[in-house]
Motif scaffolding. Structure first.
Motif, PDB file in Angstrom:
ATOM      1  N   ASN A 391       0.796  -1.221   0.000  1.00 20.52           N
ATOM      2  CA  ASN A 391       0.000   0.000   0.000  1.00 20.52           C
ATOM      3  C   ASN A 391       0.830   1.274   0.000  1.00 20.52           C
ATOM      4  OD1 ASN A 391      -3.143  -0.507   0.408  1.00 20.52           O
ATOM      5  ND2 ASN A 391      -2.041  -2.129   1.492  1.00 20.52           N
ATOM      6  N   TYR A 392       2.071   1.197   0.468  1.00 20.30           N
ATOM      7  CA  TYR A 392       2.848   2.416   0.675  1.00 20.30           C
ATOM      8  C   TYR A 392       4.238   2.368   0.040  1.00 20.30           C
ATOM      9  CZ  TYR A 392      -0.969   3.129   3.951  1.00 20.30           C
ATOM     10  OH  TYR A 392      -2.213   3.249   4.516  1.00 20.30           O
ATOM     11  N   ASP A 393       4.357   1.620  -1.051  1.00 21.96           N
ATOM     12  CA  ASP A 393       5.555   1.652  -1.881  1.00 21.96           C
ATOM     13  C   ASP A 393       6.803   1.212  -1.125  1.00 21.96           C
ATOM     14  OD1 ASP A 393       6.819   2.033  -4.340  1.00 21.96           O
ATOM     15  OD2 ASP A 393       7.335   4.117  -3.901  1.00 21.96           O
ATOM     16  N   ASN A 394       6.632   0.194  -0.299  1.00 21.87           N
ATOM     17  CA  ASN A 394       7.741  -0.482   0.373  1.00 21.87           C
ATOM     18  C   ASN A 394       8.690   0.459   1.114  1.00 21.87           C
ATOM     19  OD1 ASN A 394       9.068  -2.783   1.199  1.00 21.87           O
ATOM     20  ND2 ASN A 394      10.345  -2.936  -0.629  1.00 21.87           N
ATOM     21  N   PRO A 395       8.171   1.185   2.110  1.00 20.58           N
ATOM     22  CA  PRO A 395       9.058   2.068   2.881  1.00 20.58           C
ATOM     23  C   PRO A 395       9.951   1.264   3.818  1.00 20.58           C
ATOM     24  CG  PRO A 395       6.911   1.951   3.917  1.00 20.58           C
ATOM     25  CD  PRO A 395       6.802   1.155   2.646  1.00 20.58           C
ATOM     26  N   PRO A 396      11.029   1.860   4.345  1.00 19.63           N
ATOM     27  CA  PRO A 396      11.764   1.191   5.420  1.00 19.63           C
ATOM     28  C   PRO A 396      10.828   0.981   6.610  1.00 19.63           C
ATOM     29  CG  PRO A 396      12.964   3.118   4.605  1.00 19.63           C
ATOM     30  CD  PRO A 396      11.592   3.172   4.002  1.00 19.63           C
ATOM     31  N   VAL A 397      10.787  -0.229   7.142  1.00 21.46           N
ATOM     32  CA  VAL A 397       9.901  -0.554   8.261  1.00 21.46           C
ATOM     33  C   VAL A 397      10.743  -0.783   9.511  1.00 21.46           C
ATOM     34  CG1 VAL A 397       8.225  -2.183   9.193  1.00 21.46           C
ATOM     35  CG2 VAL A 397       8.124  -1.545   6.768  1.00 21.46           C
ATOM     36  N   ASN A 398      10.539   0.067  10.499  1.00 24.46           N
ATOM     37  CA  ASN A 398      11.136  -0.129  11.820  1.00 24.46           C
ATOM     38  C   ASN A 398      10.095  -0.803  12.711  1.00 24.46           C
ATOM     39  OD1 ASN A 398      13.255   1.319  10.778  1.00 24.46           O
ATOM     40  ND2 ASN A 398      13.088   3.035  12.189  1.00 24.46           N
ATOM     41  N   ILE A 399      10.290  -2.075  13.020  1.00 21.61           N
ATOM     42  CA  ILE A 399       9.378  -2.746  13.954  1.00 21.61           C
ATOM     43  C   ILE A 399       9.739  -2.243  15.344  1.00 21.61           C
ATOM     44  CG2 ILE A 399       8.566  -4.935  14.883  1.00 21.61           C
ATOM     45  CD1 ILE A 399       9.242  -6.208  12.185  1.00 21.61           C
ATOM     46  N   ILE A 400       8.872  -1.414  15.894  1.00 25.34           N
ATOM     47  CA  ILE A 400       9.154  -0.681  17.129  1.00 25.34           C
ATOM     48  C   ILE A 400       8.620  -1.406  18.360  1.00 25.34           C
ATOM     49  CG2 ILE A 400       8.744   1.518  18.330  1.00 25.34           C
ATOM     50  CD1 ILE A 400      10.708   1.722  16.015  1.00 25.34           C
ATOM     51  N   GLU A 401       7.567  -2.203  18.185  1.00 24.79           N
ATOM     52  CA  GLU A 401       7.043  -3.014  19.291  1.00 24.79           C
ATOM     53  C   GLU A 401       6.546  -4.338  18.757  1.00 24.79           C
ATOM     54  OE1 GLU A 401       4.042  -1.320  21.830  1.00 24.79           O
ATOM     55  OE2 GLU A 401       5.053   0.621  21.930  1.00 24.79           O
ATOM     56  N   ASN A 402       6.965  -5.419  19.415  1.00 23.90           N
ATOM     57  CA  ASN A 402       6.385  -6.743  19.239  1.00 23.90           C
ATOM     58  C   ASN A 402       6.662  -7.500  20.526  1.00 23.90           C
ATOM     59  OD1 ASN A 402       7.234  -9.818  17.707  1.00 23.90           O
ATOM     60  ND2 ASN A 402       5.159  -9.040  17.855  1.00 23.90           N
ATOM     61  N   GLY A 403       5.615  -7.978  21.169  1.00 24.62           N
ATOM     62  CA  GLY A 403       5.830  -8.629  22.457  1.00 24.62           C
ATOM     63  C   GLY A 403       4.630  -9.430  22.896  1.00 24.62           C
ATOM     64  N   PHE A 404       4.773 -10.074  24.044  1.00 27.67           N
ATOM     65  CA  PHE A 404       3.773 -11.025  24.524  1.00 27.67           C
ATOM     66  C   PHE A 404       3.522 -10.799  26.005  1.00 27.67           C
ATOM     67  CE2 PHE A 404       2.494 -15.308  25.999  1.00 27.67           C
ATOM     68  CZ  PHE A 404       1.453 -15.562  25.101  1.00 27.67           C
ATOM     69  N   GLY A 405       2.281 -10.520  26.356  1.00 26.96           N
ATOM     70  CA  GLY A 405       1.910 -10.281  27.736  1.00 26.96           C
ATOM     71  C   GLY A 405       1.488 -11.557  28.444  1.00 26.96           C
ATOM     72  N   THR A 406       1.907 -11.678  29.703  1.00 28.63           N
ATOM     73  CA  THR A 406       1.536 -12.834  30.520  1.00 28.63           C
ATOM     74  C   THR A 406       1.094 -12.334  31.894  1.00 28.63           C
ATOM     75  OG1 THR A 406       3.699 -13.200  31.554  1.00 28.63           O
ATOM     76  CG2 THR A 406       3.354 -14.157  29.362  1.00 28.63           C
ATOM     77  N   LEU A 407       0.805 -13.286  32.762  1.00 31.82           N
ATOM     78  CA  LEU A 407       0.462 -12.955  34.145  1.00 31.82           C
ATOM     79  C   LEU A 407       1.636 -13.181  35.082  1.00 31.82           C
ATOM     80  CD1 LEU A 407      -3.148 -14.468  34.239  1.00 31.82           C
ATOM     81  CD2 LEU A 407      -2.453 -12.101  33.786  1.00 31.82           C
ATOM     82  N   GLY A 408       2.823 -13.487  34.516  1.00 30.59           N
ATOM     83  CA  GLY A 408       4.010 -13.601  35.336  1.00 30.59           C
ATOM     84  C   GLY A 408       4.712 -14.938  35.192  1.00 30.59           C
ATOM     85  N   GLY A 409       5.855 -15.064  35.862  1.00 26.58           N
ATOM     86  CA  GLY A 409       6.655 -16.286  35.841  1.00 26.58           C
ATOM     87  C   GLY A 409       7.938 -16.111  35.055  1.00 26.58           C
ATOM     88  N   GLN A 410       9.034 -16.675  35.569  1.00 26.99           N
ATOM     89  CA  GLN A 410      10.328 -16.549  34.901  1.00 26.99           C
ATOM     90  C   GLN A 410      10.510 -17.533  33.763  1.00 26.99           C
ATOM     91  OE1 GLN A 410      13.432 -16.320  38.206  1.00 26.99           O
ATOM     92  NE2 GLN A 410      14.049 -14.698  36.806  1.00 26.99           N
ATOM     93  N   GLN A 411       9.898 -18.702  33.863  1.00 23.12           N
ATOM     94  CA  GLN A 411      10.026 -19.703  32.798  1.00 23.12           C
ATOM     95  C   GLN A 411       8.947 -19.437  31.748  1.00 23.12           C
ATOM     96  OE1 GLN A 411      12.736 -21.792  33.151  1.00 23.12           O
ATOM     97  NE2 GLN A 411      13.083 -20.536  34.969  1.00 23.12           N
ATOM     98  N   ASP A 412       9.159 -18.397  30.962  1.00 21.77           N
ATOM     99  CA  ASP A 412       8.124 -17.906  30.044  1.00 21.77           C
ATOM    100  C   ASP A 412       8.236 -18.573  28.673  1.00 21.77           C
ATOM    101  OD1 ASP A 412      10.540 -16.605  29.649  1.00 21.77           O
ATOM    102  OD2 ASP A 412       9.629 -14.669  29.173  1.00 21.77           O
ATOM    103  N   TYR A 413       7.980 -19.880  28.657  1.00 25.68           N
ATOM    104  CA  TYR A 413       8.027 -20.640  27.412  1.00 25.68           C
ATOM    105  C   TYR A 413       7.094 -20.039  26.356  1.00 25.68           C
ATOM    106  CZ  TYR A 413      10.376 -24.316  30.108  1.00 25.68           C
ATOM    107  OH  TYR A 413      11.254 -25.021  30.902  1.00 25.68           O
ATOM    108  N   ASP A 414       5.903 -19.605  26.776  1.00 32.39           N
ATOM    109  CA  ASP A 414       4.946 -19.069  25.808  1.00 32.39           C
ATOM    110  C   ASP A 414       5.493 -17.820  25.118  1.00 32.39           C
ATOM    111  OD1 ASP A 414       3.155 -21.048  26.315  1.00 32.39           O
ATOM    112  OD2 ASP A 414       1.783 -19.835  27.521  1.00 32.39           O
ATOM    113  N   ARG A 415       6.212 -16.983  25.873  1.00 29.42           N
ATOM    114  CA  ARG A 415       6.784 -15.776  25.266  1.00 29.42           C
ATOM    115  C   ARG A 415       7.891 -16.161  24.275  1.00 29.42           C
ATOM    116  NH1 ARG A 415       7.511 -12.940  29.496  1.00 29.42           N
ATOM    117  NH2 ARG A 415       5.796 -11.459  29.204  1.00 29.42           N
ATOM    118  N   VAL A 416       8.738 -17.101  24.649  1.00 30.86           N
ATOM    119  CA  VAL A 416       9.799 -17.543  23.744  1.00 30.86           C
ATOM    120  C   VAL A 416       9.198 -18.131  22.473  1.00 30.86           C
ATOM    121  CG1 VAL A 416      11.694 -19.190  23.443  1.00 30.86           C
ATOM    122  CG2 VAL A 416      11.471 -17.898  25.578  1.00 30.86           C
TER     123      VAL A 416
END
Length: 504
Positions: A391-416
């Motif tokens: 739609n916009y003639d292939n501009p440079p794309v800076n992916i500024i946010e991509n992430g995964f929210g959880t309810l906590g825990g250090q062993q965040d397999y779902d986020r990985v």
């Protein structure tokens, strides 16, 4: 670095299947920068330190019932005090850059530049200098939602004068930090500012002026952005040699089925949710998308309005806004599927953005995430990137946010798993579709104040211990995964990664 080694173990994350797609070991493109992100109100705390005055988020979080879990951003992660620890965490990851935002009321307490805070300038000067001393590039968001309350009392983003107030603020930042900051983001996520804050009552300032407030804000945000871009382009770029652009939430919207009616509903949802903010800047014609103009005009007429509730741009404004971004700032979390089958008038407030679109959505049969707008649909990432290219003639794309929210825990397999699958989709977009992705940013560096949800939602690849007065941070499994990706620049779903219990 403030950490202690507690235990040392090994884990292996094996990602055999991406639904019906096998994930292979892949090399990241040369030149793609990797980084992490935060935002001022979400991490800084120090809400009333020195001469800072309240923002709209200070006001909302101090309003009984304003935040779901009753928390505030008064302390958040105490990054105002512990920014050097944040930088050691970033250095531990080995990333190229740190994307953070500057608090408008910390720099200009009332919002106007007649009073510039020496303490505010000192804090951000120290932060930027410390980043550079550690070979981390500062990428600065000028506005990430924390509008000075005094300006909101004057109408905020619904007042056309805000474009001038905003550009005065931006000029202070260019003058003060532009010798060291070479990538600027004018405004983060105009949809969330306007729709959720002015059209609805989800985010501050919770005006709930549905069907009118979101469209007024959209126009004024675009004009403010364009004024800041032109100011930088003419007065600062020649000697500071930086780049400047806007960041737009670009979650993908598509049809519930392959029927022509659903395809149209999905296409028009994309126009309302993304194109409303992207089309005036990135398209060859400028202006709001035709489908949005048509649908809002038709519904406005049916509702007895004298003219469309969607404000118009003058010909001069269309030209002024068009082309005012050096890159497409791209935030993405998930995908929604739209249909008009089952929509009935009255399902949403009249008037409202949702009623103007006149469609309903779901996440189909995808497994819902703990945070629903992070439902894992990686193919939507590729399709959204391709939509921008087409739609916009292939501009440079800076992916500024991509992430995964959880309810906590250090062993965040779902986020990985989520991050692995989404990076795989990004590589498909680059290698197969030819999308010009130049930057990838994980949201977020650490757990922080997640707006209306407060402290209960966890997006950090570092865990924040809110019960500790020092807000101790501990790397999650995902932090080690990302550290490995940065070091090797290879996406390997079968790799074995060292995991250590550390504290910062």
């Amino acid at each position: 670095m403030l950490f202690s080694l507690v235990v040392y173990v090994l884990f292996s994350v094996v990602m055999c299947q991406n639904d019906n797609k096998t994930i292979l070991t892949r090399k990241l493109p040369d030149g793609m920068k990797l980084g992490v992100a935060s935002a001022a109100y979400q991490v800084e705390g120090a809400w009333n330190v020195a001469d800072k005055l309240p923002s709209i988020w200070d006001t909302l979080s101090h309003t009984p019932g304003g935040i779901k879990d009753g928390s505030t951003g008064d302390d958040a992660c105490k990054s105002y005090e512990y920014y050097k620890r944040d930088i050691q965490m970033i250095k531990f990851l080995g990333v190229d850059f740190y994307r953070f935002s500057i608090s408008w009321p910390r720099i200009l307490p009332s919002g106007f530049r007649n009073k510039i805070s020496d303490d505010g300038l000192k804090y951000y000067n120290n932060l930027i200098d410390e980043l550079l001393a550690n070979n981390i590039e500062p990428i600065v968001t000028i506005y990430h939602w924390d509008l000075p309350q005094y300006l909101q009392d004057l109408g905020g983003w619904a007042n056309p004068m805000i474009a001038d107030w905003y550009v005065d603020y931006a000029q202070v930042l260019f003058e003060t930090f532009g010798d060291r900051v070479k990538t600027w983001i004018t405004i983060n996520e105009p949809k969330q500012i306007g729709l959720f804050g002015y059209g609805m009552s989800y985010l501050a300032p919770r005006l709930n002026a549905h069907g009118i407030g979101e469209y007024l804000a959209a126009k004024h945000i675009l004009l403010a952005h364009a004024k800041a871009w032109h100011l930088y382009d003419k007065q600062f770029r020649p000697h500071q040699k930086g780049t400047i652009g806007i960041t737009i939430a670009t979650d993908f919207r598509t049809g519930m089925t392959d029927s022509p009616e659903d395809i149209l509903a999905g296409s028009e949802a994309m126009d309302f949710e993304v194109g409303l903010y992207a089309h005036p800047i990135f398209s060859k014609t400028g202006d709001f998308p035709e489908s949005v103009k048509r649908r809002v005009a038709e519904r406005s007429k049916e509702q007895g309005f004298k003219k469309s509730r969607l404000p118009t741009f003058t010909k001069e404004e269309i030209v002024f806004i068009k082309g005012t971004s050096d890159f497409y700032g791209f935030n993405h979390y998930s995908t929604r599927f739209y249909t008009r089958n089952g929509f009935k008038s009255g399902m949403y407030p009249i008037p409202s953005y949702e009623d103007d679109l006149a469609a309903i959505y779901s996440y189909k049969d995808y497994k819902p995430a703990a945070i629903v707008h992070c439902t894992e649909i990686p193919e939507g990432m590729r399709l959204a990137l391709k939509w921008v290219k087409d739609n916009y003639d292939n501009p440079p794309v800076n992916i500024i946010e991509n992430g995964f929210g959880t309810l906590g825990g250090q062993q965040d397999y779902d986020r990985v798993k989520y991050l692995t699958r989404y990076m795989d989709a990004i590589l498909d977009a680059v290698e197969i579709d030819g999308v010009n992705v130049t930057m990838y940013t994980v949201w977020s560096l650490m757990d922080n104040f997640e707006w209306a949800n407060g402290l209960s939602i966890k997006f950090g690849i570092f865990e924040t211990d809110y019960g500790n007065s020092n807000k101790t941070r501990r790397p999650r499994m995902s932090a080690f995964w990302f550290r490995n990706l940065v070091a090797t620049r290879i996406l390997d779903p079968y790799r074995e990664t060292e995991f250590q219990k550390l504290e910062f």
